[in-house]
Design an enzyme around this catalytic site. Structure first.
Site, short mmCIF file in Angstrom:
data_model
loop_
_atom_site.label_atom_id
_atom_site.label_comp_id
_atom_site.label_asym_id
_atom_site.label_seq_id
_atom_site.Cartn_x
_atom_site.Cartn_y
_atom_site.Cartn_z
N ARG A 46 0.85 -1.21 0.00
CA ARG A 46 0.00 0.00 0.00
C ARG A 46 0.88 1.25 0.00
O ARG A 46 0.62 2.22 -0.69
CB ARG A 46 -0.97 0.01 1.20
N TYR A 98 -17.14 15.63 -16.05
CA TYR A 98 -17.43 14.20 -16.07
C TYR A 98 -18.49 13.91 -14.98
O TYR A 98 -18.35 14.36 -13.84
CB TYR A 98 -16.14 13.44 -15.79
N ASP A 170 -7.84 18.12 -14.72
CA ASP A 170 -8.14 16.77 -15.20
C ASP A 170 -7.82 16.76 -16.69
O ASP A 170 -8.54 17.36 -17.50
CB ASP A 170 -9.62 16.44 -14.93
N LYS A 195 -8.51 5.57 -19.66
CA LYS A 195 -8.84 6.08 -20.99
C LYS A 195 -7.59 6.04 -21.89
O LYS A 195 -7.09 4.97 -22.15
CB LYS A 195 -9.45 7.47 -20.87
C1 LIG Z 1 -13.54 8.46 -16.86
C2 LIG Z 1 -13.20 9.79 -16.34
C3 LIG Z 1 -12.99 9.98 -14.97
C4 LIG Z 1 -13.14 8.86 -13.96
O1 LIG Z 1 -12.17 7.87 -14.12
P1 LIG Z 1 -12.41 6.31 -13.77
O2 LIG Z 1 -11.11 5.71 -14.16
O3 LIG Z 1 -13.57 5.86 -14.59
O4 LIG Z 1 -12.68 6.23 -12.32
C5 LIG Z 1 -12.64 11.25 -14.55
N1 LIG Z 1 -12.52 12.29 -15.41
C6 LIG Z 1 -12.73 12.12 -16.75
C7 LIG Z 1 -12.57 13.29 -17.65
C8 LIG Z 1 -13.09 10.88 -17.25
O5 LIG Z 1 -13.31 10.73 -18.55
#
Ligand SMILES: *Cc1c(COP(=O)(O)O)cnc(C)c1O
Length: 377
Positions: A46, A98, A170, A195
């Protein structure tokens, strides 16, 4: 050195004993101590695991940060960052956010005394107008989901520095290959690595990079205390994915550019959102600040019945959530990804019952266009 090169090199130097070209998967919970009060640098997975560390070092290097962190999902990463704040703090946030991030803020963190104001962060005046004495941070999506508005980070970071605010970006839709938020004033970059970074629709992961070492130490304290860390197998898969980031992005963007043009000319498509189109309001700014326009497209079809037709008739393009992977995916944001955004806000943003979102993959572009052609017929 180009980001594409850094990406390929992640983990390469890791195993000096055998010279393994890829980082080993250290599938272990704990580590033997060489002596009393001594450590190999790893004590418990961890707190730190070598496979995860290779990924964390890699994302820090790609972003030009001092330190990186890997979490079990993008949401876990964002939740960990919210622990930097305390009851009474106010954050200014991108409005077409999101859906999961919006849910995390409005349904969970607001219970702990944080408050959030949603504004169009592509508009500096709107951010300035939302400032309160208790504002401590601005949270932006560099390219928004699903309407692809671009945030002017140099301008936003100027405003943040003046007002002593933390800037969190983000950068999921762009990745360090197209934009490095820490280079243009962000304090923290966060990614759903699920992604484009991992890029193969085969793992869920989140990563963070931080510029200031003191801030990084706080982030580490929370990562270790909460424990939503990425496991060694998924860390390895994410590294493996990142190695091809450059070629995937190049191909996906090429495909997206052509598909956006094709959709724009289609009689049953009434609107196309893609920042690579000169008609997009942020096209010029993004051309200046980003190394590309990404591979996400949103578009409106002429009536609601066509939504279901397209989702069910596309064959190569799968009707599925998520984005950024090698396989092309299509989804219906109003119901699938943005249902947690308040109705009124959705309506104002343009997330409506004729809007579809397409994540363009690496398939042959003509095949993708043919698939859309038959689905729209
Ligand atoms: C998918 C996504 C998230 C969340 O991520 P997860 O890996 O699904 O928890 C946050 N911000 C954006 C822009 C996303 O496309």
């Amino acid at each position: 050195m180009n980001i594409a090169t850094h990406a390929v090199q992640i983990g390469l130097e890791w195993d000096t004993r055998t010279g393994a070209v890829t980082v080993p998967i250290y599938q272990t919970a704990t580590f033997r101590h060489p002596g009393l009060g001594q450590s190999t640098g790893y004590d418990y997975s961890r707190s730190g695991n070598p496979t995860r560390q290779a990924l964390e070092n890699g994302i820090a290097r790609l972003d030009g940060g001092t330190r990186g962190f890997a979490y079990s999902s993008g949401m876990a990463a964002i939740a960990n960052l919210m622990l930097l704040f305390k009851s009474g703090d106010h954050l200014i946030v991108t409005e077409d956010l999101y859906g999961g991030t919006c849910r995390l803020f409005d349904k969970i963190f607001c219970q702990y005394g944080l408050s959030f104001t949603y504004v169009d962060t592509s508009d500096i005046a709107a951010i300035t107008a939302a400032l309160q004495p208790s504002t401590v941070a601005v949270f932006v999506e560099t390219l928004t989901n699903p309407l692809l508005k671009f945030a002017d980070l140099p301008a936003i970071s100027g405003l943040c520095k003046q007002n002593n605010l933390l800037l969190i970006a983000d950068n999921t839709f762009l990745t360090p290959y197209l934009l490095r938020p820490l280079d243009v004033g962000a304090d923290i970059a966060v990614y759903s690595a699920t992604k484009y970074l991992a890029g193969h629709n085969d793992t869920v992961a989140g990563v963070v990079s931080v510029k200031d070492p003191e801030l990084a130490e706080k982030v580490y304290f929370h990562q270790n205390s909460v424990g939503a860390v990425l496991g060694p197998q998924d860390s390895w898969l994410t590294i493996r994915g990142i190695k091809t980031l450059g070629v995937r992005m190049d191909r996906q963007q090429y495909n997206a550019g052509r598909i956006a043009e094709w959709l724009s000319a289609h009689p049953r498509i009434t609107k196309v959102y893609y920042p690579g189109l000169t008609s997009h309001p942020d096209h010029a700014l993004m051309k200046q600040q980003s190394n590309g326009f990404g591979a996400m497209i949103a578009f409106e079809v002429e009536n609601h019945s066509l939504v279901e037709q397209v989702l069910l008739k596309t064959e190569l393009i799968s009707f599925a959530e998520s984005l950024g992977g090698v396989e092309s995916l299509i989804t219906f944001p109003e119901v699938q990804t943005h249902a947690d955004i308040p109705l009124e806000l959705r309506a104002r943003l343009g997330i409506n019952n004729v809007l579809l979102r397409l994540s363009v993959g690496i398939e042959d572009c003509d095949d993708l266009i043919e698939d859309l052609r038959q689905a729209l017929a």
